[in-house]
Design a protein around this motif. Structure first.
Motif, PDB file in Angstrom:
ATOM      1  N   ILE A   1      27.175  89.584  37.335  1.00 39.25           N
ATOM      2  CA  ILE A   1      26.703  88.223  37.054  1.00 39.25           C
ATOM      3  C   ILE A   1      27.904  87.343  36.695  1.00 39.25           C
ATOM      4  O   ILE A   1      28.528  87.505  35.637  1.00 39.25           O
ATOM      5  N   ASN A   2      28.237  86.439  37.618  1.00 40.38           N
ATOM      6  CA  ASN A   2      29.370  85.534  37.418  1.00 40.38           C
ATOM      7  C   ASN A   2      28.878  84.283  36.714  1.00 40.38           C
ATOM      8  O   ASN A   2      28.377  83.356  37.346  1.00 40.38           O
ATOM      9  N   ASN A   3      29.027  84.305  35.383  1.00 41.00           N
ATOM     10  CA  ASN A   3      28.528  83.203  34.555  1.00 41.00           C
ATOM     11  C   ASN A   3      29.664  82.336  34.006  1.00 41.00           C
ATOM     12  O   ASN A   3      29.478  81.141  33.782  1.00 41.00           O
ATOM     13  N   ALA A   4      30.854  82.917  33.828  1.00 36.93           N
ATOM     14  CA  ALA A   4      31.955  82.201  33.170  1.00 36.93           C
ATOM     15  C   ALA A   4      32.356  80.957  33.960  1.00 36.93           C
ATOM     16  O   ALA A   4      32.467  81.000  35.186  1.00 36.93           O
ATOM     17  N   ALA A   5      32.544  79.870  33.255  1.00 35.40           N
ATOM     18  CA  ALA A   5      32.992  78.626  33.897  1.00 35.40           C
ATOM     19  C   ALA A   5      33.474  77.669  32.822  1.00 35.40           C
ATOM     20  O   ALA A   5      33.233  77.881  31.626  1.00 35.40           O
ATOM     21  N   ILE A   6      34.160  76.625  33.268  1.00 34.45           N
ATOM     22  CA  ILE A   6      34.587  75.564  32.346  1.00 34.45           C
ATOM     23  C   ILE A   6      34.181  74.198  32.907  1.00 34.45           C
ATOM     24  O   ILE A   6      33.957  74.058  34.115  1.00 34.45           O
ATOM     25  N   ALA A   7      34.088  73.218  32.027  1.00 35.41           N
ATOM     26  CA  ALA A   7      33.868  71.837  32.452  1.00 35.41           C
ATOM     27  C   ALA A   7      34.613  70.937  31.475  1.00 35.41           C
ATOM     28  O   ALA A   7      34.481  71.102  30.259  1.00 35.41           O
ATOM     29  N   PHE A   8      35.417  70.015  32.013  1.00 38.68           N
ATOM     30  CA  PHE A   8      36.107  69.060  31.142  1.00 38.68           C
ATOM     31  C   PHE A   8      35.080  68.096  30.557  1.00 38.68           C
ATOM     32  O   PHE A   8      34.130  67.718  31.222  1.00 38.68           O
ATOM     33  N   LYS A   9      35.311  67.704  29.322  1.00 38.83           N
ATOM     34  CA  LYS A   9      34.409  66.739  28.682  1.00 38.83           C
ATOM     35  C   LYS A   9      34.808  65.321  29.105  1.00 38.83           C
ATOM     36  O   LYS A   9      35.972  65.066  29.421  1.00 38.83           O
ATOM     37  N   GLY A  10      33.853  64.450  29.086  1.00 40.02           N
ATOM     38  CA  GLY A  10      34.130  63.027  29.297  1.00 40.02           C
ATOM     39  C   GLY A  10      34.507  62.701  30.722  1.00 40.02           C
ATOM     40  O   GLY A  10      34.084  63.374  31.660  1.00 40.02           O
ATOM     41  N   ASN A  11      35.369  61.688  30.849  1.00 36.32           N
ATOM     42  CA  ASN A  11      35.619  61.082  32.152  1.00 36.32           C
ATOM     43  C   ASN A  11      36.885  61.586  32.839  1.00 36.32           C
ATOM     44  O   ASN A  11      37.270  61.063  33.881  1.00 36.32           O
ATOM     45  N   ALA A  12      37.538  62.585  32.215  1.00 37.36           N
ATOM     46  CA  ALA A  12      38.846  63.032  32.717  1.00 37.36           C
ATOM     47  C   ALA A  12      38.757  63.395  34.194  1.00 37.36           C
ATOM     48  O   ALA A  12      37.879  64.157  34.601  1.00 37.36           O
ATOM     49  N   PHE A  13      39.655  62.834  35.004  1.00 40.21           N
ATOM     50  CA  PHE A  13      39.660  63.172  36.429  1.00 40.21           C
ATOM     51  C   PHE A  13      41.018  62.871  37.045  1.00 40.21           C
ATOM     52  O   PHE A  13      41.443  61.720  37.136  1.00 40.21           O
ATOM     53  N   ASP A  14      41.707  63.919  37.443  1.00 42.96           N
ATOM     54  CA  ASP A  14      42.927  63.788  38.262  1.00 42.96           C
ATOM     55  C   ASP A  14      43.155  65.164  38.883  1.00 42.96           C
ATOM     56  O   ASP A  14      42.338  66.077  38.702  1.00 42.96           O
ATOM     57  N   VAL A  15      44.269  65.303  39.598  1.00 43.43           N
ATOM     58  CA  VAL A  15      44.449  66.558  40.330  1.00 43.43           C
ATOM     59  C   VAL A  15      44.599  67.763  39.387  1.00 43.43           C
ATOM     60  O   VAL A  15      44.198  68.881  39.733  1.00 43.43           O
ATOM     61  N   ASN A  16      45.116  67.518  38.182  1.00 44.48           N
ATOM     62  CA  ASN A  16      45.244  68.653  37.241  1.00 44.48           C
ATOM     63  C   ASN A  16      43.884  69.118  36.733  1.00 44.48           C
ATOM     64  O   ASN A  16      43.660  70.311  36.550  1.00 44.48           O
TER      65      ASN A  16
END
Ligand SMILES: NC(=O)c1ccc[n+]([C@@H]2O[C@H](COP(=O)([O-])OP(=O)(O)OC[C@H]3O[C@@H](n4cnc5c(N)ncnc54)[C@H](OP(=O)(O)O)[C@@H]3O)[C@@H](O)[C@H]2O)c1
Length: 290
Positions: free
Chosen positions: A107-122
């Motif tokens: 079961i592949n559950n691990a993940a991340i998500a940036f909070k807020g509006n952050a968006f660029d190539v990094n």
């Protein structure tokens, strides 16, 4: 040496939906008529957090008598596993080979998500490194361990539906003959477009997490086609747990982690769900609010 224990591994099991998946797997399995013992491998990247969560679950489940310590048939073990760390994946693979001879459900559950509006190539690269490449690399290493009739369950998201990209890209993601190299090429195209700031013209959204999950859902279909070709009866599914109150989704989310765990646990254990849904399907609860 013969291995009689069924084995299920859950990534990111120390909190949130992953923790609830482990608990509900133990409870649901114990209520089935099977007398075959089950080992659940709760894995987490932080050893202290992972071991604490396993200990907490041992306490929580004590009154239910489902764990082997309490006379039940479910053995719960903690293993340290960071899905972005090649050595960590190899170490866990060795333990599974030696102690269990294979895996029945991953079961592949691990993940991340940036909070807020952050968006660029990094942000895109960091998100992809865990959610897409980490998951894919783990599957590549563990696929040979999955026993015939085994399952892979990828916890994806409705936030990664085809609606987030334009029609032309949507068609590329849904091509019946798309292979893993083709999918990786599409994911790289997004990274390049974000770096050059051409992603909007090219039909991509301003979303690293959504595109990473579109990659996971698409990867699931590709793996299912591979399994069907090999004829090993391995089923590969993706799912959305719904909008669940966790550190990732925040307090406003309406569902509890136990509710979010429902579909992943069904996909891991239920016989009917596998008969009713073609290999590679994406499932979500109709009450999931996502
Ligand atoms: N919550 C929602 O509403 C929602 C909606 C749709 C889909 N999902 C999906 O459901 C899954 C679980 O999410 P959640 O809400 O429970 O999130 P969460 O509470 O933030 O938990 C995420 C888990 O993933 C682990 N993790 C992150 N990077 C890792 C790595 N490199 N190696 C191993 N483990 C790693 C975290 O470990 P640490 O504790 O060490 O950070 C944590 O255990 C994710 O795939 C998420 O995308 C969630």
């Amino acid at each position: 040496m013969s291995f009689i224990t069924k084995v299920i591994l859950v990534t990111g099991g120390n909190k949130g939906i992953g923790y609830a998946i482990v608990r509900n797997l133990a409870l649901s399995y114990a209520s089935l008529s099977s007398s075959q013992p089950l080992t659940i491998l709760l894995t987490a990247r932080n050893p202290a957090l992972g071991q604490n969560s396993a200990d907490k679950l041992h306490e929580e489940l004590k009154p239910k008598n489902v764990l082997t310590d309490d006379g039940g048939i479910v053995d719960l073990k903690f293993l340290s596993l960071d899905i972005t760390d090649e050595q960590s994946i190899k170490d866990v693979k060795k333990v599974i080979e030696k102690d269990y001879g294979g895996l029945d459900v991953l079961i592949n559950n691990a993940a991340i998500a940036f909070k807020g509006n952050a968006f660029d190539v990094n942000v895109v690269r960091t998100t992809f490194a865990t959610n897409f490449y980490g998951t894919l690399n783990l599957i590549n290493h563990f696929y040979p361990l999955i026993r015939p009739n085994g399952r892979i369950v990828n916890v994806s998201s409705s936030a990664g539906g085809l609606h987030i990209v334009n029609k032309a890209l949507g068609q590329e993601f849904s091509k019946e003959d798309l292979d893993m190299d083709g999918l990786i090429e599409l994911m790289k195209r997004f990274e390049d477009a974000v770096e050059k700031d051409t992603y909007k013209q090219e039909g991509w959204p301003r979303q690293a997490y959504g595109v990473s999950k579109l990659g996971v859902t698409t990867m699931t279909r590709i793996l299912a086609r591979r399994a069907d070709k090999e004829g090993n009866n391995i089923k590969v599914f993706s799912c959305c747990p719904g909008w669940v109150k966790t550190d990732m989704a925040g307090e406003r989310a309406p569902l509890t982690p136990d509710q979010g765990a429902k579909i992943p646990v069904l996909l891991a254990l239920d016989e009917n769900i596998v008969i009713q849904n073609p290999n590679g399907s994406f499932l979500k609860d109709k009450n999931s609010e996502l």
